[in-house]
Enzyme design. Structure first.
Site, PDB file in Angstrom:
ATOM      1  N   GLU A   1       0.051   7.514  -9.864  1.00  0.00           N
ATOM      2  CA  GLU A   1      -0.291   6.114  -9.636  1.00  0.00           C
ATOM      3  C   GLU A   1      -0.078   5.230 -10.868  1.00  0.00           C
ATOM      4  O   GLU A   1       0.227   5.703 -11.958  1.00  0.00           O
ATOM      5  CB  GLU A   1      -1.743   5.997  -9.157  1.00  0.00           C
ATOM      6  CG  GLU A   1      -1.893   5.966  -7.637  1.00  0.00           C
ATOM      7  CD  GLU A   1      -1.376   4.656  -7.037  1.00  0.00           C
ATOM      8  OE1 GLU A   1      -0.926   3.762  -7.777  1.00  0.00           O
ATOM      9  OE2 GLU A   1      -1.429   4.527  -5.803  1.00  0.00           O
TER      10      GLU A   1
ATOM     11  N   TYR B   1       0.865  -1.176   0.000  1.00  0.00           N
ATOM     12  CA  TYR B   1       0.000   0.000   0.000  1.00  0.00           C
ATOM     13  C   TYR B   1       0.901   1.225   0.000  1.00  0.00           C
ATOM     14  O   TYR B   1       1.956   1.219   0.628  1.00  0.00           O
ATOM     15  CB  TYR B   1      -0.901   0.014   1.245  1.00  0.00           C
ATOM     16  CG  TYR B   1      -1.577  -1.303   1.490  1.00  0.00           C
ATOM     17  CD1 TYR B   1      -2.684  -1.683   0.744  1.00  0.00           C
ATOM     18  CD2 TYR B   1      -1.086  -2.193   2.446  1.00  0.00           C
ATOM     19  CE1 TYR B   1      -3.292  -2.910   0.941  1.00  0.00           C
ATOM     20  CE2 TYR B   1      -1.682  -3.418   2.651  1.00  0.00           C
ATOM     21  CZ  TYR B   1      -2.790  -3.777   1.890  1.00  0.00           C
ATOM     22  OH  TYR B   1      -3.379  -4.999   2.091  1.00  0.00           O
TER      23      TYR B   1
END
Length: 479
Positions: A279, A168
């Protein structure tokens, strides 16, 4: 027996021995040099890892693009660096069936990650321990993009099967505070919800610079009750991975060879703005209110190596890292119910695009296989465009897939759009974030009782082509 790596350093040595690591000996600026090198490496065929020996303002070195090519990926598995993507898929699938392989638990004094300890929270300063830098220009701060995070189920804290090792993104917010993105469909979100119902902290360990297969499995979508460390042992061809007990929590175990281990807790019912961050879909994610972690203890190796990865418009290192480790578990889950399935290619943007090859048992079978993909934990949220092809089409060979699309698809009956489904919120085309439509394209040959008004007979290769393929390859190798 495949070559096995219990830490990052031994793998870097293998990469260097095989011409898959370059060293930058001159001092570099953290920004934009490290990220620029990550982008540059991604543009090179069979890209090497890039090791920065001197980073201005920091005492420690940085490495990036460790998983950033199929050559590096093959060496991670102990295969020749020339192994094809398809060969690596089948090798991972073969080893997958060795699960579970129990890890080897080391004593603290034998674990390299415990060489140095900072046990006074007031002395912890992540800006001194880690050579931090922004990966993309508009990132809201410094992110750890390749850490492996360890948490346990609050309702069954000692259940090793529910020990989660995940990846994460981690945003550094202060000397001993970081943010974490825990999306609703992530395993850590299940644990977080259970703890916050009781207003309890979530114990957590964040590990940086791990052995290549620990990093690999941390970003692999396995089932909630499947332990990632036991999969690492399976992918190491049956050799257990080495772990050690956390200093703070008896039920958490960290990779024994980690370069840096940060231990602390997620603060219950606390949210702060996190992001934006460049991202994996190749765009910025925007900002959201996310959880906050307080770090209370740090252990690290002497002269720790900071490993991070660059994320950009594909393909970059993250695409290699998430390619087959998305494809194989989806293949395993679907094939359990549909043995006709031959292979799954979910290499595109973490499975947002997915190609499945299958034998067709009856009319409409291709769509049924697609529905099974969409019922998996990962496919349900991530997969958006699903293409189903016949068993004689190699899903890893895009020209063959395009051939199937152009010669097998009738748009009026073979293309289906399912509206208002779960979607990956980081996909910039999802709206609202986390909702999407699903597109299924059935590019298989129709089977009774599906209407098929024309007979289709495939062309067979000429007799003896195999020997000429071998001959031509041998001649090319001599050039």
């Amino acid at each position: 027996m495949a070559k096995v790596y219990q830490d990052l350093r031994s793998f870097l040595s293998t990469l260097e021995e095989n011409g898959q690591l370059v060293r930058i000996k001159d001092e570099v600026n953290p920004e934009p040099d490290i990220a620029a090198a990550g982008r540059a490496a991604a543009n090179i065929e069979n890209a090497p890892a890039v090791f920065f020996e001197k980073v201005k303002g920091y005492p420690y070195s940085v490495v990036t693009n460790v998983h950033g090519s199929w050559a590096n990926h093959a060496l991670m598995l102990g295969m020749p660096k020339t192994a094809t993507t398809k060969e690596q898929f089948h090798e991972i699938n073969r080893r997958w069936d060795k699960f579970p392989v129990k890890p080897e638990i080391l004593n603290r004094e034998d674990a390299p990650c415990k060489e140095n300890t900072i046990d006074n929270p007031e002395e912890i300063n992540l800006f001194e321990i880690l050579p931090l830098y922004r990966i993309n220009e508009q990132d809201s701060g410094f992110f750890l993009s390749k850490a492996s995070i360890i948490t346990a189920d609050p309702n069954e804290p000692d259940n090793f099967d529910k020990l989660n090792v995940g990846t994460y993104r981690i945003q550094v917010k202060g000397k001993n505070r970081v943010g974490i993105q825990a999306l609703a469909f992530h395993d850590i979100a299940i644990q977080l919800e259970a703890a916050e119902r009781k207003n309890k902290r979530v114990p957590i360990c964040i590990t940086v610079g791990n052995s290549p297969l620990v990093t690999y499995m941390a970003s692999t979508p396995v089932m909630y009750t499947q332990n990632e460390y036991e999969f690492v042992g399976a992918l190491q061809d049956g050799v257990p991975t080495q772990i050690v007990k956390s200093d703070l929590y008896d039920n958490l175990y960290v990779p024994a060879g980690s370069e840096v281990v940060l231990e602390g807790y997620i603060e219950p019912r606390v949210r702060e703005v996190e992001g934006p961050f460049g991202e994996f879909p190749g765009s910025y994610s925007g900002s959201r209110r996310q959880c906050v972690i307080t770090i209370t203890r740090v252990t690290h190796r002497t002269n720790p190596i900071f490993e991070n990865l660059y994320l950009g418009i594909p393909w970059t290192e993250i695409d290699y890292l998430m390619a087959l480790n998305t494809s194989v578990p989806l293949y395993q889950q679907i094939k359990r119910d549909f043995p006709e399935v031959q292979a799954v290619n979910a290499m595109y943007t973490h499975g947002i695009g997915c190609i499945i090859s299958t034998k067709v048992r009856f009319g409409g079978f291709g769509k049924e296989v697609a529905f099974r993909l969409l019922s998996t934990p990962h496919g349900g949220s991530y997969s958006k465009i699903i293409i189903i092809v016949d068993e004689f089409v190699d899903p890893f060979n895009l020209p063959q897939v395009m051939w199937a699309l152009t010669t097998r698809v009738r748009p009026d009956k073979d293309v289906v759009v399912i509206p208002n489904c779960p979607g990956m919120p980081l996909d910039p085309s999802s709206y609202p974030a986390g909702m999407h439509s699903k597109l299924i394209i059935d590019a298989t040959t129709p089977k009774d009782p599906e209407p098929n008004p024309r007979e289709v007979e495939l062309l067979e290769p000429p007799v003896g082509y195999e020997k000429y393929e071998i001959l031509i390859r041998e001649l090319l190798a001599k050039m």
